[in-house]
Motif scaffolding. Structure first.
Motif, PDB file in Angstrom:
ATOM      1  N   ASP A  21      64.920  72.482 -84.796  1.00 56.52           N
ATOM      2  CA  ASP A  21      64.201  72.854 -84.266  1.00 56.52           C
ATOM      3  C   ASP A  21      62.728  73.163 -85.548  1.00 56.52           C
ATOM      4  OD1 ASP A  21      62.053  74.212 -82.859  1.00 56.52           O
ATOM      5  OD2 ASP A  21      63.423  75.512 -81.668  1.00 56.52           O
ATOM      6  N   HIS A  22      61.843  73.002 -85.448  1.00 47.39           N
ATOM      7  CA  HIS A  22      60.894  72.143 -86.176  1.00 47.39           C
ATOM      8  C   HIS A  22      60.025  73.703 -86.125  1.00 47.39           C
ATOM      9  CE1 HIS A  22      61.914  68.692 -87.983  1.00 47.39           C
ATOM     10  NE2 HIS A  22      61.668  67.969 -86.189  1.00 47.39           N
ATOM     11  N   ALA A  23      60.663  74.862 -85.009  1.00 47.74           N
ATOM     12  CA  ALA A  23      60.031  75.763 -85.518  1.00 47.74           C
ATOM     13  C   ALA A  23      59.387  76.489 -86.857  1.00 47.74           C
ATOM     14  CB  ALA A  23      60.073  77.406 -84.156  1.00 47.74           C
ATOM     15  N   ALA A  24      61.084  76.645 -87.131  1.00 45.95           N
ATOM     16  CA  ALA A  24      60.972  76.947 -88.704  1.00 45.95           C
ATOM     17  C   ALA A  24      60.076  76.290 -90.038  1.00 45.95           C
ATOM     18  CB  ALA A  24      62.876  77.071 -88.814  1.00 45.95           C
ATOM     19  N   ASP A  25      59.752  74.929 -89.399  1.00 50.27           N
ATOM     20  CA  ASP A  25      58.951  74.265 -90.226  1.00 50.27           C
ATOM     21  C   ASP A  25      57.418  74.636 -89.922  1.00 50.27           C
ATOM     22  OD1 ASP A  25      61.971  73.400 -91.404  1.00 50.27           O
ATOM     23  OD2 ASP A  25      61.257  72.533 -90.138  1.00 50.27           O
ATOM     24  N   GLY A  26      57.535  75.381 -88.877  1.00 51.99           N
ATOM     25  CA  GLY A  26      55.813  75.855 -88.913  1.00 51.99           C
ATOM     26  C   GLY A  26      54.976  75.252 -87.928  1.00 51.99           C
ATOM     27  N   LEU A  27      56.223  74.078 -86.895  1.00 52.68           N
ATOM     28  CA  LEU A  27      55.361  73.364 -85.504  1.00 52.68           C
ATOM     29  C   LEU A  27      56.282  73.176 -84.841  1.00 52.68           C
ATOM     30  CD1 LEU A  27      53.241  71.517 -84.622  1.00 52.68           C
ATOM     31  CD2 LEU A  27      54.799  69.840 -85.486  1.00 52.68           C
ATOM     32  N   ASP A  28      55.755  74.998 -83.809  1.00 49.22           N
ATOM     33  CA  ASP A  28      56.184  74.887 -83.061  1.00 49.22           C
ATOM     34  C   ASP A  28      56.322  73.977 -81.402  1.00 49.22           C
ATOM     35  OD1 ASP A  28      57.727  76.725 -80.612  1.00 49.22           O
ATOM     36  OD2 ASP A  28      56.062  77.709 -79.617  1.00 49.22           O
ATOM     37  N   GLY A  29      57.300  73.618 -80.889  1.00 51.20           N
ATOM     38  CA  GLY A  29      57.516  72.731 -80.002  1.00 51.20           C
ATOM     39  C   GLY A  29      57.932  71.812 -80.042  1.00 51.20           C
TER      40      GLY A  29
ATOM     41  N   CYS B 196      65.643  72.885 -72.946  1.00 52.77           N
ATOM     42  CA  CYS B 196      65.809  74.266 -71.545  1.00 52.77           C
ATOM     43  C   CYS B 196      65.268  75.738 -72.210  1.00 52.77           C
ATOM     44  CB  CYS B 196      66.492  73.694 -70.417  1.00 52.77           C
ATOM     45  SG  CYS B 196      66.779  72.114 -70.053  1.00 52.77           S
ATOM     46  N   ARG B 197      66.780  75.872 -72.893  1.00 51.52           N
ATOM     47  CA  ARG B 197      66.332  76.973 -73.098  1.00 51.52           C
ATOM     48  C   ARG B 197      64.954  78.053 -74.108  1.00 51.52           C
ATOM     49  NH1 ARG B 197      71.145  76.231 -76.215  1.00 51.52           N
ATOM     50  NH2 ARG B 197      70.107  75.140 -77.910  1.00 51.52           N
ATOM     51  N   ARG B 198      63.920  76.633 -74.420  1.00 48.38           N
ATOM     52  CA  ARG B 198      62.353  76.840 -74.678  1.00 48.38           C
ATOM     53  C   ARG B 198      61.483  77.393 -73.546  1.00 48.38           C
ATOM     54  NH1 ARG B 198      59.043  76.789 -78.901  1.00 48.38           N
ATOM     55  NH2 ARG B 198      60.951  75.827 -80.430  1.00 48.38           N
ATOM     56  N   LEU B 199      62.329  76.825 -72.566  1.00 49.12           N
ATOM     57  CA  LEU B 199      61.520  76.193 -70.948  1.00 49.12           C
ATOM     58  C   LEU B 199      61.844  77.806 -70.183  1.00 49.12           C
ATOM     59  CD1 LEU B 199      61.304  72.420 -70.613  1.00 49.12           C
ATOM     60  CD2 LEU B 199      58.693  74.210 -71.404  1.00 49.12           C
ATOM     61  N   LYS B 200      63.107  78.454 -70.773  1.00 48.40           N
ATOM     62  CA  LYS B 200      63.694  78.767 -70.180  1.00 48.40           C
ATOM     63  C   LYS B 200      64.209  78.481 -68.764  1.00 48.40           C
ATOM     64  CE  LYS B 200      61.750  83.375 -71.773  1.00 48.40           C
ATOM     65  NZ  LYS B 200      61.181  82.975 -72.446  1.00 48.40           N
ATOM     66  N   VAL B 201      64.973  77.261 -68.817  1.00 48.46           N
ATOM     67  CA  VAL B 201      65.542  76.132 -67.677  1.00 48.46           C
ATOM     68  C   VAL B 201      66.501  76.886 -67.566  1.00 48.46           C
ATOM     69  CG1 VAL B 201      65.969  74.481 -66.601  1.00 48.46           C
ATOM     70  CG2 VAL B 201      63.540  74.479 -67.179  1.00 48.46           C
ATOM     71  N   THR B 202      67.410  76.823 -66.047  1.00 46.68           N
ATOM     72  CA  THR B 202      68.777  77.496 -66.193  1.00 46.68           C
ATOM     73  C   THR B 202      70.185  76.316 -65.776  1.00 46.68           C
ATOM     74  OG1 THR B 202      68.597  78.949 -64.735  1.00 46.68           O
ATOM     75  CG2 THR B 202      68.258  79.902 -66.943  1.00 46.68           C
ATOM     76  N   THR B 203      69.058  75.797 -64.942  1.00 39.66           N
ATOM     77  CA  THR B 203      69.891  73.564 -64.595  1.00 39.66           C
ATOM     78  C   THR B 203      70.499  73.605 -65.407  1.00 39.66           C
ATOM     79  OG1 THR B 203      68.219  73.534 -63.152  1.00 39.66           O
ATOM     80  CG2 THR B 203      69.784  72.266 -62.844  1.00 39.66           C
ATOM     81  N   PRO B 204      72.017  73.983 -65.797  1.00 45.23           N
ATOM     82  CA  PRO B 204      73.262  72.708 -65.676  1.00 45.23           C
ATOM     83  C   PRO B 204      73.177  71.580 -66.382  1.00 45.23           C
ATOM     84  CG  PRO B 204      74.053  73.667 -64.092  1.00 45.23           C
ATOM     85  CD  PRO B 204      72.537  74.034 -64.092  1.00 45.23           C
TER      86      PRO B 204
END
Length: 551
Positions: free
Chosen positions: A329-337, A361-369
């Protein structure tokens, strides 16, 4: 401008698997691929569905993932997998001290292996070397990478996913430290495609480092080049492995009607470094000889090469680099998404897609397995449809055709039925017609006109190579010598244009085949190529026709 939630970059097995997973969870997604179906690594490997035995000593995590995904893919991808089993064979040139840690590693990874005597092994595989010392049966199998990618695409599209082939990403747009869209260029028309999105998934395999750099990010991706050799016949019914630490030329894989020997491992700085060489071929033959003593006498069809997308943050390379994968997840590198999936192998593509989709899906709050491990890629063909097809296609090729076509089976059958009616009305039949009007265009791989016509009408098909990747046209003994001319002529007759003029289409197709033939032109294959040259450059004057067309 198009709008979606997720853009997936890369149309190999992992990218298409991610598109499928997200679409099944109800997440709107578009995939962009710079080439055709299975353009990159997913079509340039030995076709082995790993049991994990190769990794049990040095990479046990990968071994455990492989055996689990092996069993899953056998269930969901029956049309892509041939369950062959495999042998791990100790030759006189291998270290016997490696056997016990290997057995312990298999047990720890949950991989069932069974030792048989060399005599039993030779009864099952009589072409093996008579001096083999120990043999173990393992759950290796074979998988068709082209078909696997295609079937994942079909499944994704049933759930609303969209895949744009021949679209090269040129810009990843950002606003306030977050992804907001991508710009891609249609390589066939030159048109620009703008897509607004919230998340970009970088699943570009060996090109994933370049995609990350496009977004201003760094990624430790080392493309690793592997060359493989394709033999003209299937001289083994099982996957045969040397029982020693992973090395070059230690796997023989039966694939359809041929056998593939692989592979080398050479770090490269180019993900498209896919031209095999004569020295690599001769070296592979020498290494393969302890398993199959007659390997130098077998006719070689071609050689090919691909690049592995090794993730090497610790600096390891080649055989020392892990075959595991990483979701970043490149949010830690300064680019969200921006999310990347690095490393891995085709056997674990579904698990890789699940992990990166979980992150999205965690980011989008989608809980469909995730359901990709339970639902088949394509439905089992309706017996009634197969019964109709048996009247119009060669019976021996019926199951092959059904597996290749997947969701397109009914459409292909309808084309064949219309042609049969027209042929009966005009009494226009051919000796290789089935029901009339449906001749075999590729006798090596049993590909008929209806199948070629169905694939050619797909908007994502632009060339004979696109048709080849979906049907195996031109992948048999003659390497396109006969079927290229037949296919182009038939498509012209039926008013189905390709991207290029007929002569150009044949030239491009034959030139693509030539890339893999050049390093193996000796013996029977040299005579075959001289025959092909005389047909196209001599009798048909293809070189002259192309010169006139270009002027």
């Amino acid at each position: 401008m198009l709008e979606t939630t997720v853009v997936v970059i890369g149309g190999g097995a992992t990218g298409m698997g991610t598109l499928r997973d997200l679409s099944m969870r109800g997440v709107p997604a578009i995939l962009l691929e710079q080439g055709g179906i299975a353009h990159g690594t997913s079509s340039r490997f030995h076709g082995l569905l790993h049991s994990g035995c190769r990794y049990v000593v040095n990479d046990p995590e990968s071994a455990h993932e492989c055996i689990e995904e092996n069993m899953i893919l056998r269930r969901i991808g029956k049309g892509c997998v041939e369950v062959t089993e495999g042998f791990f064979v100790l030759t006189p040139k291998d270290d016997p001290n490696f056997v016990e840690p290997w057995i312990k590693g298999c047990d720890a990874a949950g991989i069932k292996v069974k030792e048989i005597t060399p005599a039993e092994a030779l009864k099952l595989e009589p072409n093996l070397a008579p001096d083999i010392q120990r043999v173990f049966r393992v759950p290796d199998s074979c998988v068709d990478g082209f078909r696997l990618v295609l079937h994942n695409r079909m499944s994704a599209e049933r759930y609303g996913g969209r895949a744009y082939l021949y679209h090269k990403v040129e810009e990843i747009k950002q606003r306030n430290g977050a992804v907001c869209g991508v710009t891609a260029r249609n390589l066939m028309t030159g048109e620009t495609l703008e897509i607004a999105c919230r998340i970009v998934v970088n699943a570009a395999g060996s090109w994933s480092g370049e995609v990350a750099a496009m977004a201003g990010l760094e990624a430790a991706i080392t493309p690793d080049r592997g060359t493989l050799v394709v033999f003209n016949h299937r001289f083994t019914s099982r996957v045969i492995n040397r029982l020693h630490p992973s090395s070059d030329g230690d796997i023989f894989v039966p694939h359809g009607s041929v056998t593939i020997l692989g592979t080398t491992s050479v770090p490269t700085d180019r993900p498209d470094d896919t031209i095999p060489t004569y020295p690599e071929v001769t070296r592979l033959l020498e290494i393969g000889e302890p398993l199959f003593p007659q390997v130098h006498d077998y006719r070689i069809l071609r050689a090919f090469a691909g690049t592995r997308p090794l993730y090497t943050p610790g600096g390891a390379s080649g055989r020392k680099a892990s075959r595991n994968f990483n979701v970043v997840d490149h949010a830690a590198d300064g680019l969200d998404g921006m999310v990347s999936i690095f490393g891995g192998k085709l056997t674990t593509y579904r698990l890789m897609a699940e992990r990166v989709s979980d992150d999205v899906c965690r980011r989008l709050k989608v809980t469909t397995p995730c359901r990709t491990a339970e639902e088949p890629l394509i439905e089992t063909p309706d017996p009634a449809v197969l019964a109709r097809a048996a009247k119009l296609f060669p019976v021996r090729a019926l199951n092959l055709m059904a597996d290749r076509l997947g969701d397109d089976l009914t459409a292909t059958l309808q084309i064949a039925e219309v042609a049969a009616v027209a042929a009966r009305n005009t009494k226009n039949t051919h000796i290789t017609d089935f029901g009339g009007g449906n001749p075999l265009l590729c006798e090596c791989e049993m590909v008929s006109l209806a199948e070629v016509e169905c694939v050619a009408r797909d908007p994502s098909t632009h060339s004979l190579t696109d048709i080849r990747l979906r049907t195996r046209l031109g992948m048999g003994t003659c390497q396109g010598t006969f079927c290229s001319l037949r296919s182009v002529a038939s498509l012209v007759e039926h008013g189905i244009p390709l991207e290029f003029a007929p002569a150009d289409s044949m030239c491009r197709f034959l030139q693509e085949r030539w890339k893999g033939l050049r390093p193996v032109i000796w013996g029977q294959q040299a005579r075959e190529m001289e025959f092909s040259r005389s047909v196209y450059a001599g009798i048909l004057n293809l070189d002259g026709a192309m010169h006139e067309q270009n002027n």
